[in-house]
Each structure stands twice: as C-alpha cells, then as structure tokens.
Write an enzyme that holds these catalytic residues in place. Structure first.
Site, PDB file in Angstrom:
ATOM      1  N   HIS A 288       0.844  -1.202   0.000  1.00  0.00           N
ATOM      2  CA  HIS A 288       0.000   0.000   0.000  1.00  0.00           C
ATOM      3  C   HIS A 288       0.880   1.254   0.000  1.00  0.00           C
ATOM      4  O   HIS A 288       0.690   2.167  -0.808  1.00  0.00           O
ATOM      5  CB  HIS A 288      -0.921   0.001   1.226  1.00  0.00           C
ATOM      6  CG  HIS A 288      -1.534   1.341   1.541  1.00  0.00           C
ATOM      7  ND1 HIS A 288      -2.565   1.888   0.802  1.00  0.00           N
ATOM      8  CD2 HIS A 288      -1.247   2.259   2.498  1.00  0.00           C
ATOM      9  CE1 HIS A 288      -2.888   3.073   1.293  1.00  0.00           C
ATOM     10  NE2 HIS A 288      -2.096   3.332   2.336  1.00  0.00           N
TER      11      HIS A 288
ATOM     12  N   ASP B 245       6.863  21.273 -26.669  1.00  0.00           N
ATOM     13  CA  ASP B 245       6.796  19.933 -26.073  1.00  0.00           C
ATOM     14  C   ASP B 245       7.842  19.888 -24.967  1.00  0.00           C
ATOM     15  O   ASP B 245       8.500  20.882 -24.687  1.00  0.00           O
ATOM     16  CB  ASP B 245       7.101  18.843 -27.128  1.00  0.00           C
ATOM     17  CG  ASP B 245       6.489  17.490 -26.733  1.00  0.00           C
ATOM     18  OD1 ASP B 245       6.760  17.038 -25.603  1.00  0.00           O
ATOM     19  OD2 ASP B 245       5.742  16.912 -27.534  1.00  0.00           O
TER      20      ASP B 245
ATOM     21  N   SER C 177      11.779   8.002 -12.524  1.00  0.00           N
ATOM     22  CA  SER C 177      11.703   9.317 -11.875  1.00  0.00           C
ATOM     23  C   SER C 177      12.859  10.208 -12.280  1.00  0.00           C
ATOM     24  O   SER C 177      12.682  11.401 -12.532  1.00  0.00           O
ATOM     25  CB  SER C 177      11.752   9.163 -10.359  1.00  0.00           C
ATOM     26  OG  SER C 177      10.576   8.597  -9.897  1.00  0.00           O
TER      27      SER C 177
ATOM     28  N   TYR D 290       9.094  15.890   0.473  1.00  0.00           N
ATOM     29  CA  TYR D 290       8.904  17.208  -0.143  1.00  0.00           C
ATOM     30  C   TYR D 290       8.704  17.112  -1.643  1.00  0.00           C
ATOM     31  O   TYR D 290       8.039  17.951  -2.237  1.00  0.00           O
ATOM     32  CB  TYR D 290      10.058  18.152   0.224  1.00  0.00           C
ATOM     33  CG  TYR D 290      10.044  18.452   1.704  1.00  0.00           C
ATOM     34  CD1 TYR D 290       8.870  18.917   2.296  1.00  0.00           C
ATOM     35  CD2 TYR D 290      11.138  18.218   2.510  1.00  0.00           C
ATOM     36  CE1 TYR D 290       8.807  19.143   3.647  1.00  0.00           C
ATOM     37  CE2 TYR D 290      11.069  18.444   3.875  1.00  0.00           C
ATOM     38  CZ  TYR D 290       9.904  18.906   4.438  1.00  0.00           C
ATOM     39  OH  TYR D 290       9.835  19.114   5.778  1.00  0.00           O
TER      40      TYR D 290
ATOM     41  N   SER E  71      -1.113  27.211  -5.431  1.00  0.00           N
ATOM     42  CA  SER E  71      -0.764  28.614  -5.658  1.00  0.00           C
ATOM     43  C   SER E  71      -1.247  29.116  -7.010  1.00  0.00           C
ATOM     44  O   SER E  71      -1.264  30.307  -7.269  1.00  0.00           O
ATOM     45  CB  SER E  71       0.759  28.807  -5.574  1.00  0.00           C
ATOM     46  OG  SER E  71       1.223  28.393  -4.322  1.00  0.00           O
TER      47      SER E  71
ATOM     48  N   THR F 233       7.301  27.053   5.649  1.00  0.00           N
ATOM     49  CA  THR F 233       5.981  26.464   5.415  1.00  0.00           C
ATOM     50  C   THR F 233       4.900  27.417   5.904  1.00  0.00           C
ATOM     51  O   THR F 233       3.865  27.595   5.251  1.00  0.00           O
ATOM     52  CB  THR F 233       5.861  25.108   6.124  1.00  0.00           C
ATOM     53  OG1 THR F 233       7.052  24.359   5.876  1.00  0.00           O
ATOM     54  CG2 THR F 233       4.677  24.323   5.602  1.00  0.00           C
TER      55      THR F 233
ATOM     56  N   LYS G   6       4.245  30.158   3.486  1.00  0.00           N
ATOM     57  CA  LYS G   6       3.382  29.750   2.377  1.00  0.00           C
ATOM     58  C   LYS G   6       1.909  29.833   2.777  1.00  0.00           C
ATOM     59  O   LYS G   6       1.081  30.380   2.057  1.00  0.00           O
ATOM     60  CB  LYS G   6       3.719  28.322   1.958  1.00  0.00           C
ATOM     61  CG  LYS G   6       5.003  28.260   1.181  1.00  0.00           C
ATOM     62  CD  LYS G   6       5.155  26.943   0.504  1.00  0.00           C
ATOM     63  CE  LYS G   6       6.200  27.009  -0.564  1.00  0.00           C
ATOM     64  NZ  LYS G   6       5.763  27.728  -1.752  1.00  0.00           N
TER      65      LYS G   6
END
Lengths: 533, 387
Positions: free
Chosen positions: A84, A113, A178, A265, A276, A336, A339
């Site tokens: 999971h 592209d 990734s 993060y 945002s 944080t 933000k």
C-alpha cells in the site's frame, strides 16, 4: 488574444504535416512522444494505482474494524501495509505530479513539447513494468514484500521472504523513471521558456516542479544505492547492514531517510505549485508574495537535506545529533508558515467563488496545515519518543499526503479538465465528490491522532480493546473515502464523453499561457513561441 | 458555495461532533498519558504546550480564512483588492514563528538533556528483543528470563465463538499481558541496556515515556525512575515481522522492599530450577508424559511460526508435518536445530528447560502422523547441548 490567434494560424501553417502524424489505437499511446499524450498516460496510470493502493488499504481497514484476526493473517497484513505504501508513494502521487508536469509545463512556459520527448515516452512506459513486478510478488509462494515501505534492515535482508529481489528491481525501475522524468523537467524549463519569460516571471507552478526535479535528481540515486546494498546483503553475502559482518543496521536508516525526507517534499512541493495557481484564480487576485513563495520553496528544499534523522530519534543517536535534527526540523515550520500565510493573504479581500478546484484548494490549505501542526509536534525530540511509530505518525503523514498531495491533485485535475477534454465537468457531481471526500477523509484520519496518543503502535494487525471504538470509526471513514473516489472516475469519464463546451479560458480569474490556447488544447501548441512581457 | 453546500457543511460538522462526543463517553483515552515518572510528566507538559500553540495558531489562521471566505466572496459583491506584496508583513510572519519556535525549543532541550543522562543508576537491566519476545537480564543478580505474550491464541483467532468487537470473549488486558513481567523497584533509577538478537525491535512503555530501539549488534541506553508502584503496559514499537503486534511489555513496579523480596524469591526459584534440571537427567519419562508436556511447550513457543497443525507457513516457516528433520533425520540434528537455531529459527537452548526440549522434540517427531516412535529424554538433550 490577437497575438495568440496569429500564433495559432502560424502554427497551422508551419506544422501542417505534423497534424496528421498521430497513430491510431494502441500504437498512438505506445509510440507517443507528445507531452499531452504522455501526461494523460501518467495521470490514468496514477489513478489506477490510487485505486489499487486504496483497495489494499480497505482490506487493512477491514481487518482493523474490530479486535481479533478476522480476514488476513499477520504476515499478509504486513504485505498489505508495505505494498500500500509503495504504491501510493511511487505509483499514485509521484506519477500524478509527473502527469501534471507533462501536460502543463510546456503549455505554461510556451514550449512546443518537453525537451526530450523520446526519453519522456521511455520514462512512462517502464513504470507499468515496475509495478507489474512489484504486484506479481503477491502471487508468488513467498508473498509480497512484508517489511514496511521503509524496508528497514535486517528485516528486509536476512529475515525477508523470497520476493526481495523483485522488490529491489521494481524500485530500481521506478527510480530510473523518476530520474529521467526529472531531467526532462529541468532541461525543458531551462531551455524552452518563451522569449521574455525570465525565471522570476515563471508561474509558481513551474518553479515548484523545477525545484522538485532537482530534489529527485539528488536523492533517487541514493534510493537506488540503498536498495542495491539491500540486494547484495540479502543474496551476495555482503554485510552493509549486519553488525556481525562489520556493518550497521542503523546506517540503513540514515541512507534511506537521506532519500526519504527529501522524498516527502517531492510529494508536497508540486502541490504547493498547484494550489498557488488555483487560489489566485478563484480569489480573482494576484498571488500574494510571489517571490517569497519562490524563496520559501527553495528553503524547504534545502532544509529537507538536513533533517532526515528526525525519523530516527529512537535509534540511539547522541544528544548532539538529536538536538541538531530537532532544531533543523523546527526551522522548516518557518518557510511552510510563510506559504500558508501567503495563501490566506491571497484570499483576503479577494472576490471569491467556490468551484470544485477552489474547494479542494481551501481544504488543502486547512488540512495540510493540520498535518503541519502535528509535524511540528513530532519535531520535538522528547515528545517524539512518545509519538514515534504510533498512529499519531500515521495520522500526520496521511494528512500531509492525502488531504495535502492528493487533494491538490484533485484540485488541479478539476481546474485543468476543461483544458484537457474541451468540456466542462459536472459541477454537481464534482461537489458531491468533494464533500464526501472531505467528510470521510476526516473521519478516517482525525481519530488516528487519538489512537496514537493513547498508545496504539502502527503496523499491527490486531490491537488492545481500548483502541476498538476509534478503529471502528476509522474503518468506516476508510470505506467511505475509498468509495467516494469512484465519483471522481464518474466525473472524468462523463467529462471526456461530453458536456458543456469549454471556452479557451473557463475560469475568469485564471492567468497563464495555457489559457491562451483553445480547449481542448490542440495536439501541438506553441510551435512558435509566444512573446511574454 | 451555495446554500445547499452550507447546509451540507453544518450537517457534516454536527455529525463529526456527535460521533466524537459519543466516543468520549466510553473509557476511551484521547490524550497522551501523563505517566508515572518526572520525565514522562515533563514530556506531557511539552506535548500540551506544543498542542496549545498549534491550536492558537490554527484558530488565528483559520479564522482569517473563514472570515475571508464568508465576507470576501463574489456573490456578496466583493471586489478584489489589488495588493500582492508587503515586505513588512512578510518579515512579521517570518520573525513571529521563529520566536514561537524558540519558546518551544528551550523546554524541549532541557527535557531531552535530562532524558539522555544515564549516569548514577541503581539497577541495570539488559533488555533483548527477539522475534517475538523480550528477554530481561538483571546485572549483578544472576536473574534472567523471557517474557512472552500470554493471551491465548484462541482469543485473537476468535475461536471462542464470539465475533463482536467489544471483546466479550477477550480478556481485559487482551494482547497486553505476558507470562513473566519485568519487575523493577519504585523510586530508584533503573537503567536499561537494550539490544536485539535478530531484527530491530523497540521497547516502549508509554507511562515511563521510554521508547528505545533494540538494534542487533548494538546496545542502546535508556532509564526511568517510577514514583508509583503498579503494573504498566507497553508494546514493541518497531515493525519486526509477522508477530510484531503480539510482543507486549508488562512492567511490574514494586516498592523497594517488595522488590528485594522478589529478588530473593527469584534466587530460590533459580536454584530450584537448576535442581529440577539435574533431577530430570536421571528421569525417564513415558511417551504420554512427553507428548503432553510437548504439546503445551509446542503451542506456547513453536506454533506461532510452525502453526498448531504443524503445517507451518511455507516458504518462510517450513512445515514440520512429514518434514525431513522431524521424520527421517537423526534425532541429534533435530535437537541441534532446536537448541542452537538456524537462520530465522531462534535458539531455544537457553529459553526452555531440558525436559521441555526433550518433550517438544518427542512431540514433533510423533504428532500429526509423523509417528516415528522416537522418544527423547532430558539426558539426550543435555548430551546434545554439550556437543
């Protein structure tokens, strides 16, 4: 608008031969190098993985509905929690963000592209194989990996079941995917911005993906390294993590979390970017403190490299280490906080409407902040000794990842669905999805705080009787949240099939180059770059 | 947001409030324990401090948001202002959090320094985790023993016919009870040296605010000084494999006088056990006796992995029914495996008496249709362990 029309007609003239160059059927998707197609593939893949990981979670919640072992054996329970976690992190959240990057980045910076389209195809198409390998281990004699998604040695080496090699290679492939995706994002943003779009003129969305891509390039190789060490410890007799051979099991945790903390993060910075973008659009007011948002994102990214051991306060670190990592972790609250305050200031004295993207974004700000509060509490080392490895931690990271990352993904999906499909989604059905999700997700995760404080450890298939009441509520919330996500599927399918025709810019407060092209976005956009001033 | 949605929201909030109120009426614990040590109370205070600070910030931030959502909406004719920058405000909301953080860091630092001061202890106990039990060894006292979950398997396998979550068939301390608890004196500084024999475990007793990982090959330190005698319960807090959820910790805190009595009693029991071991060497037990004791021992110590049916959970935990070791192999090999362990199989030589090992090996060679007819006596075990 006039410039844009000229662009479009230039497009048509210059790329006439391109337009018919789209293969049909499955080949279109297999061979595609088009950023929009690949974005679509990523998003569908992520959604399928979300449902898969969610199904596993529902079996977990069914087992935990009441005390006693009812449905699954403890070993299979551990396989469920492990897979999971892996699926949600590497299969759902990360690919969904890569899907957004593919669809939106070129359109937001006025590029035709992604910079490396063939690699783009490759980085998507190896992903299904990675997860096929991982999931296939469920059907093997030994069963799937059962050592938690954090795969601490030596549980994952000497004491693992027979499927560790499959797990390791699956993670390798996810990592390669990734890294390739991240390189593509960096190269695209650095090289293909429209003339006039300086770095500090980029939409914040682009900034957050830019910074996230650097984080990925920095830490995915570390993950690759640590799983390889795990592989050789398990099968080739090395002793990286075995004290008997001169290694150290705690070193595993240092390496893993040096990847793992930036990784969290990686899963939240893009969410900041999406939110945002959406809040200013529906507050009809410019984002408050754009440059401070950029600096806050960058500071969070830098700090993420020096806080990893806050996951390891109970491993027996020296006092100095504990203090250092406590102070650094507490510091993260500062950017944080900036933000969150900026989002509130953006809403302040705006002219707000509450379409579904905005609803999900507001829920994001509130619920992510709750996750941030529990994060701050977890940062305090002495109290972390009590919270560590309990449901308080489970509540914390689900608030950040589900009502944080996942809600931002939904917000973004509703926001850009008209651009992707050319149709408006059903606002009624979408609101049903939002309210059902909002209520059930809090029923699911909020009581987990109490369970953790009362002393329930995480990753256990059965529990003492004093935890029974809350677990029942949590499970009911879990089933409701899981089923609510099918509403999203219904909205998306309905929206693809038809609906009110979407104009080029369906949200009157939205800004950005993506709204200057028609809806649905043509297969090729910005073959000639727009001019930004 | 239209009117329909507002009704929705109110309904949802009401529903949540009701469900929590309903829960709070039961004896469900909502908050962190204050515990029974000076340190645990400091930790609790720190927890409450940080919680109150978070709630205060939350109230301010969320009030601003809701204010804005209610009054700054287009449907009420709100016109968007056009400010989007203010260095003053930015500095304010960067500096204020830093000051609040320092206010939290100061008490946290002093508590932490106190927690990590392991000097001048009165009693030292070595705690060793292994899959899935704890071993306690008292330094300078020659006392050591294993502490294993004592909740009967049938309770968590729901074999009592009851299937309801209120635990009608489950004991009060379901999953939080052991055969032999750790015993420590009150009002003394007790130091724990924590390690592991196999994977990483974590020794956690919430009432002491002690949670320390047990790392194989390394020793961690922790300490406690309990004010109130009593029984305190905890659990392993680091995923350690299949039965991670089934290795609780129970600590019996006695007054120093009772603790001394307990120590004396343990010395007597240890001596008696040694005598019994010696006596059992000359003993020749019948097959019935061996099988009976063997079954009890097997269920308590072997069945978690090899299962009560002897079928195991292959491939991780092999079957014993019809297995080569338990049917065709030499008794000596079988004994050596039980005594010394191998790979994931833990050694039982120190944990079980000679008699119990003799019985369990006899049981494994004759139960489930293995029917080898082999009988093993304590003297055989003794001989095997000396090889």
């Amino acid at each position: 608008m006039t410039i844009n029309t000229i662009n479009e007609s230039l497009d048509d003239a210059a790329t006439d031969d391109h337009h018919d160059h789209k293969m049909t059927g499955i080949k279109r998707w297999l061979y595609t190098t088009n950023h929009k197609d690949i974005g679509t593939l990523y998003l569908w893949f992520a959604f399928i993985m979300l449902l898969t990981g969610g199904a596993l979670a529902m079996v977990i919640r069914a087992e935990l509905f009441q005390p006693g072992l009812q449905i699954v054996e403890p070993d299979f329970f551990n396989q469920l929690t492990t897979v999971h976690g892996l699926i949600m992190v590497f299969g759902a959240i990360m690919p969904a963000f890569t899907g957004f990057a593919n669809w939106m980045l070129p359109m937001m910076i006025g590029a035709p592209d992604m910079a490396l389209p063939r690699m783009n195809n490759w980085s998507f198409w190896i992903l299904p194989f990675a997860f096929a390998i991982l999931l296939s281990s469920f059907f093997m004699e030994s069963g799937a990996p059962n050592f938690g998604w954090t795969f601490y040695a030596p549980l994952s080496t000497t004491y693992s079941n027979g499927s560790t090699a499959f797990f390791v290679f699956a993670v390798h492939i996810m990592g390669i995917s990734s890294i390739m995706g991240a390189i593509n994002i960096v190269v695209t943003i650095m090289n293909l911005r429209a003339p006039g779009m300086t770095y500090m003129k980029m939409p914040l969305f682009v900034w957050t993906f830019f910074i996230t891509a650097y984080l990925l390039i920095a830490v995915m190789p570390v993950l690759g390294g640590v799983v390889t060490m795990l592989l050789t410890d398990t099968y080739f007799g090395t002793s990286f993590f075995d004290a008997a051979g001169g290694g150290d099991p705690v070193m595993f945790q240092h390496i893993f979390w040096f990847f793992g903390h930036p990784e969290v993060y990686i899963m939240i910075l893009p969410a900041f970017g999406i939110v945002s973008t959406i809040i200013p659009a529906f507050a009809r007011k410019k984002l408050f403190g754009y440059s401070s948002m950029v600096y806050a994102t960058a500071s969070i990214a830098l700090l993420s490299f020096i806080v990893w051991a806050h996951h390891m306060f109970t491993t027996g670190m020296p006092l100095f280490g504990e203090l250092f990592f406590m102070y650094c972790t507490m510091l993260i609250a500062v950017p944080t906080g900036v933000k969150v305050f900026n989002w509130v200031a953006t809403m302040w004295r705006g002219s707000m409407t509450f379409e579904t993207p905005m609803l999900f974004s507001i829920a994001f700000v509130i619920l992510f902040t709750i996750g941030g509060f529990s994060g701050l509490m977890l940062a305090l080392t002495p109290v972390d000794f009590q919270y560590h490895d309990t449901y308080f931690v489970v509540a914390h990271f689900h608030y950040v990842l589900v009502t944080g990352s996942l809600f931002s993904i939904y917000a973004g999906a509703y926001f850009w669905l008209p651009k992707w499909t050319g149709h408006m989604y059903s606002e009624t059905l979408a609101r049903w999805h939002f309210w059902c999700s909002l209520i059930s997700v809090n029923l699911l995760f909020f009581p987990m705080h109490f369970l953790g404080l009362a002393g329930m450890p995480r990753r256990i298939p059965d529990y003492a009787l004093q935890f029974a009441d809350f677990n029942k509520w949590v499970s009911i919330g879990g089933f409701a949240f899981g089923l609510s996500q099918l509403m999203f599927l219904a909205v998306v399918i309905k929206c693809i099939k038809g609906g009110k025709k979407a104009p080029a810019k369906p949200w009157d407060g939205a800004e950005g180059l993506e709204w200057t092209v028609e809806s649905p976005a043509p297969y090729h956009t910005f073959s000639t770059p727009p001019k930004v001033d | 947001m239209n009117r329909g949605n507002q009704t929705w929201l109110m309904g949802a909030l009401l529903f949540l409030c009701c469900s929590y109120a309903n829960l709070a009426s039961a004896d469900t614990q909502l908050n962190l324990t204050k515990g029974v040590t000076a340190v645990s109370r400091e930790v609790y205070d720190l927890h409450m401090l940080s919680l109150y600070i978070c709630i205060a910030i939350g109230v301010i931030v969320f009030s601003a948001m809701f204010w804005s959502m209610i009054f700054h909406r287009k449907s009420k004719g709100a016109k968007a202002a056009d400010f989007h920058e203010s260095t003053k405000v930015e500095i304010l909301w960067t500096a204020t959090p830093i000051i609040i953080l320092i206010a939290m860091a100061v008490p946290a630092t002093s508590t932490l320094i106190n927690m990590e001061n392991n000097d001048n202890s009165d009693v030292t106990i070595q705690i060793t985790g292994s899959q899935w039990k704890w071993h306690y060894k008292y330094f300078d006292e020659d006392i050591e023993y294993y502490s294993v979950l004592s909740t009967p398997r049938k309770e968590f396998e729901n074999q009592n016919g009851s299937f309801d979550g209120n635990g009608a068939a489950k004991g009060k301390n379901y999953l939080l009870e052991v055969d032999k608890p750790l015993v420590i004196p009150a009002n003394k500084k007790v130091r724990f040296l924590i390690t592991s024999d196999d994977v990483i475990h974590s020794w956690w007793v919430p009432a002491f605010a002690v949670k320390q990982d047990a790392n194989p090959g390394f020793i961690n330190e922790a300490w406690t000084n309990v004010d109130v005698p009593g029984t305190y319960r905890g659990q392993c807090a680091e995923l350690c494999g299949k039965d991670h959820g089934f290795m609780p910790i129970v600590v019996d805190v006695k007054t120093p006088e009772d603790y001394d009595l307990w120590l004396k009693e343990q010395h007597v029991l240890t001596a008696q056990a040694a005598d019994a071991e010696k006596a059992s060497l000359g003993l020749s037990m019948s097959k019935d006796e061996l099988m009976k004791l063997g079954e009890i021992t097997y269920v308590a110590h072997c069945s978690a992995c090899h299962q009560p049916t002897g079928l195991g959970l292959p491939p991780t935990f092999p079957a014993l029914k019809g297995s080569v070791v338990a049917t065709q192999g030499a008794i000596a090999e079988h004994l050596s495996l039980v005594l010394n362990g191998k790979g994931m199989m833990p050694p039982f030589g120190k944990q079980l008496s000679l008699k119990e090992i003799a019985a369990v090996v006899t049981y494994e060679r004759n139960a489930w249709g293995n029917d080898t007819g082999d009988l093993v006596q304590s003297s055989d075990v003794k001989a095997a362990s000396e090889e």
